[in-house]
Design an enzyme around this catalytic site. Structure first.
Site, PDB file in Angstrom:
ATOM      1  CG  ASP A  26     -26.803  27.467  61.462  1.00 18.47           C
ATOM      2  OD1 ASP A  26     -26.802  27.550  60.224  1.00 18.47           O
ATOM      3  OD2 ASP A  26     -26.763  26.376  62.071  1.00 18.47           O
ATOM      4  CD  GLU A  74     -29.872  23.142  63.322  1.00 18.65           C
ATOM      5  OE1 GLU A  74     -28.954  23.807  63.846  1.00 18.65           O
ATOM      6  OE2 GLU A  74     -30.366  22.123  63.836  1.00 18.65           O
ATOM      7  CE  LYS A 131     -26.031  24.790  59.258  1.00 17.84           C
ATOM      8  NZ  LYS A 131     -26.414  24.180  60.528  1.00 17.84           N
ATOM      9  CB  THR A 160     -23.543  27.289  69.247  1.00 19.94           C
ATOM     10  OG1 THR A 160     -23.714  25.880  69.022  1.00 19.94           O
ATOM     11  CG2 THR A 160     -24.897  27.918  69.538  1.00 19.94           C
ATOM     12  CB  CYS A 164     -24.047  24.752  63.521  1.00 20.58           C
ATOM     13  SG  CYS A 164     -25.577  23.842  63.805  1.00 20.58           S
TER      14      CYS A 164
END
Ligand code: C5J
Length: 236
Positions: A26, A74, A131, A160, A164
């Site tokens: 991410d 994400e 995701k 982070t 995640c």
């Protein structure tokens, strides 16, 4: 098979690089740049910048030595049909998931904010896992991709740390992967959560995995031969 030993906590770990993937979680504009999802939640996004250069070096080394590289993002469908109401309603109405922001609609696939930051752009052929959740295994084909590739070990960085990265490491650990978290390749809006999150992984004899650093991974990979294409492109 190429075996290398990575210095890590709670103890060094020996891995076969052919069965190891580097996963960058991410590293999106929505989390690292002003005007995105991270800032909409009241966070100081500049705190995540420290992870960029270590991730860049980790990616460069993984590519040089032929390790599989996987990126995650994400985000949600434009119609929000994959976004649980319980997740969307937690933001402020003007700044919640799907609201218009300076980088397009917040945390929506295809918008500028959803992109991976240019410094860490995926190379051609590297899988990018989109995701809808915090964990990269939930509602994605990540496990199938890793299994089909014969992957047993994951070297993990991204943001982070406590959200995640942690969720993905926990999911991976339960699925039987050895997770080596490169601590300086991770960051959090809460430095204390970052520190504690890393400690939680390696505590109790490595209850969730190992914690290492970009430099330790680079040092270990330098024990391994470089990938064939890289060597062929080299001047004598
Ligand atoms: C968060 C993430 N923090 N990528 N997402 O909501 O860690």
């Amino acid at each position: 098979m190429t075996l290398v030993t990575i210095d890590a906590t709670p103890r060094p770990i020996r891995i076969d690089t052919a069965r190891t993937a580097v996963m960058v979680i991410d590293m999106q504009r929505d989390f690292l740049e002003p005007g995105g999802f991270g800032e909409s939640l009241g966070n100081d996004v500049s705190l995540l910048a420290a992870a960029v250069e270590p991730c860049r070096q980790l990616l460069a080394a993984a590519r040089k030595h032929g390790l599989m590289v996987i990126h995650t993002r994400e985000g949600h469908r434009a119609d929000l049909s994959d976004a649980p109401r319980a997740k969307v309603e937690r933001g402020l109405p003007a700044q919640c998931i799907g609201a218009a922001g300076p980088m397009g609609r917040i945390l929506i696939r295809g918008e500028a904010g959803h992109d991976i930051i240019p410094a860490l752009s995926p190379a051609a052929g590297e899988p990018v896992i989109d995701k809808p959740g915090k964990g990269a295994f939930y509602a994605t084909d990540l496990h199938a991709i890793l299994r089909n590739h014969g992957t047993e070990n994951l070297i993990v960085g991204g943001v982070t740390t406590e959200v995640c990265v942690h969720t993905t490491v926990r999911e991976a650990n339960d699925r039987g992967y050895r997770c080596i978290v490169a601590g300086d390749c991770c960051a959090s809006y809460f430095p204390e959560f970052h520190e504690t999150g890393l400690r939680m992984i390696a505590a109790q004899g490595g209850i969730l995995g190992w914690v290492s650093s970009s430099q330790s991974v680079l040092a270990a990979l330098s024990q391994a031969p470089r990938n064939v294409q890289d060597q062929q492109g080299e001047q004598p």
